[in-house]
Design an enzyme around this catalytic site. Structure first.
Site: not given
Ligand SMILES: NC(=O)c1ccc[n+]([C@@H]2O[C@H](COP(=O)([O-])OP(=O)(O)OC[C@H]3O[C@@H](n4cnc5c(N)ncnc54)[C@H](OP(=O)(O)O)[C@@H]3O)[C@@H](O)[C@H]2O)c1
Length: 376
Positions: A71, A156, A185, A205, A281, A305
């Site tokens: 990260y 999120n 998110v 998915r 992400g 973002f």
């Molecule tokens: N850029 C930013 O500022 C920022 C901020 C917050 C979060 N994020 C990113 O946003 C994403 C979601 O975060 P979150 O905290 O909201 O997640 P979360 O609530 O922990 O949920 C995880 C999500 O990822 C999906 N997932 C897991 N493995 C996967 C795969 N191999 N292929 C496709 N989808 C998969 C899950 O779907 P299933 O139910 O189908 O497993 C679920 O929708 C992450 O990538 C995180 O790093 C980025």
């Protein structure tokens, strides 16, 4: 003969010293290999120091990536927690209660709830001492809010909020399309979008069981359409988008992508001319491909973002965004995401905590893992 473990007893705080435990790592690697529960003591707060006790800290995908060392935001490795080898404390988000302040602390007092201003503070711990109140954002009104809600507001919901507001010129009646729609998110985007009059195509998915329940769940919080990743990549998908959007007269101005790969490309094709695909992400670990016709003939914009960078550059707006979401929660207009609570008491074993972190790496989960601190 089974070994009998000696009962763990919490050392009594003497002369204002606080006993603390933290989930730490000395080197990057898989959580199960590198995370260790470390016990240390915290001296009485003096000068501008303040001591906080954590109430709730989520386990976000980025936290795992940080432990793995992949990260961009790196934690501080330090010997200040009493180790010979420098260690870092895991976790970036959470809510804590101020339990004591030095005489030079301004703007915070005992009993206040605080969240972290920036990532890297280390939130998977029972207590922490901070050299300055500047590391924290004070929750102005904690009435009617739970630690779970406050402890998960800054990453999120803020990410969803800013992506919906800051990229496309979205107006009531406009559409957005997003993958990872059942993520924290994604659920925040559905709810905020609905409140602002946006319509949403939500991609999840495909799964062997529970799809109808998941669709109903997301529609229950405001999703207009829920489809699987397989449906989005089928030949018929564009015709269906056309149907939902009144023959294309309603515009799909925004795409939110946390998955990548071919799915992101298919979503970009569903955008109207001048639309924005915002990548935040990379859950599939597949690259985002930009088809030339989308750039040339539709002038689709591909943006990224990162809430950490945005928060550092926009501290005032960050506070406003957090307060706005907390008000919506208080008013019952913004529902909690499903969470899997991991109770962390003084006697909780390292294995329980590390298992909770490792479990976050598995897909198809019932909810976001969150450490909820009890008797610490
Ligand atoms: N850029 C930013 O500022 C920022 C901020 C917050 C979060 N994020 C990113 O946003 C994403 C979601 O975060 P979150 O905290 O909201 O997640 P979360 O609530 O922990 O949920 C995880 C999500 O990822 C999906 N997932 C897991 N493995 C996967 C795969 N191999 N292929 C496709 N989808 C998969 C899950 O779907 P299933 O139910 O189908 O497993 C679920 O929708 C992450 O990538 C995180 O790093 C980025």
């Amino acid at each position: 003969m089974a070994s009998v473990k000696a009962p763990q007893t919490r050392a009594i705080s003497a002369y204002g010293y606080e006993q603390a435990k933290a989930l730490t790592f000395a080197k990057y690697g898989e959580p199960a290999d590198v995370l260790r529960l470390h016990t240390h003591s915290i001296s009485p707060a003096h000068s501008t120091n303040l001591t906080v006790r954590f109430l709730a800290s989520p386990i976000n995908p980025a936290d795992i990536n940080q432990v793995q060392g992949i990260y961009p935001s790196k934690p501080a490795f330090t010997t200040s927690l009493g180790t010979t080898e420098p260690i870092a404390v895991g976790g970036n988000e959470g809510v804590a209660e101020v339990i004591s302040t030095g005489s030079g602390v301004k703007g915070l007092q005992k009993g206040d709830w605080v969240i972290m201003k920036s990532p890297g503070f280390g939130t998977w711990r029972t207590h922490a001492q901070s050299a300055s109140a500047d590391n924290f954002l004070r929750i102005e009104n904690k009435e009617g809010l739970t630690p779970h809600q406050v402890g998960t507001v800054s990453v999120n919901p803020c990410t969803a909020y800013r992506m919906l507001k800051d990229f496309a010129d979205m107006n009531a009646g406009d559409w957005f399309i997003q993958n990872g729609a059942n993520s924290g998110v994604g659920r925040a985007a559905i709810q905020l979008g609905k409140l602002w009059g946006y319509k949403s195509i939500n991609v999840v998915r495909a799964r062997d069981s529970g799809m109808e329940e998941l669709k109903a769940d997301l529609k229950g919080v405001g999703a207009d359409v829920v489809v699987t990743d397989e449906e989005v990549q089928s030949k018929e998908f564009m015709a269906r988008v056309n149907e939902w959007t009144n023959g294309g007269r309603e515009h799909v101005k925004l795409g939110l992508n946390c998955v990548g790969g071919k799915l992101a490309t298919s979503m970009a094709k569903a955008l109207s001319s001048e639309g924005h695909l915002v990548t935040y992400g990379a859950m599939s670990k597949q690259p985002v491909q930009l088809p030339a016709p989308l750039l040339i003939f539709k002038n689709i914009h591909f943006d990224g973002f990162w809430v950490s960078k945005w928060s550092d550059s926009n501290p005032v707006q960050k506070k406003e965004t957090v307060n706005h979401v907390l008000n919506l929660i208080r008013e019952g207009k913004f529902k909690d995401v499903p969470m899997q609570e991991v109770k962390w008491d003084w006697n909780t074993e390292q294995e329980t905590l590390v298992d909770a972190v490792s479990g976050t790496l598995q897909g198809f989960r019932k909810g976001k893992g969150i450490f909820v601190f009890g008797e610490t």
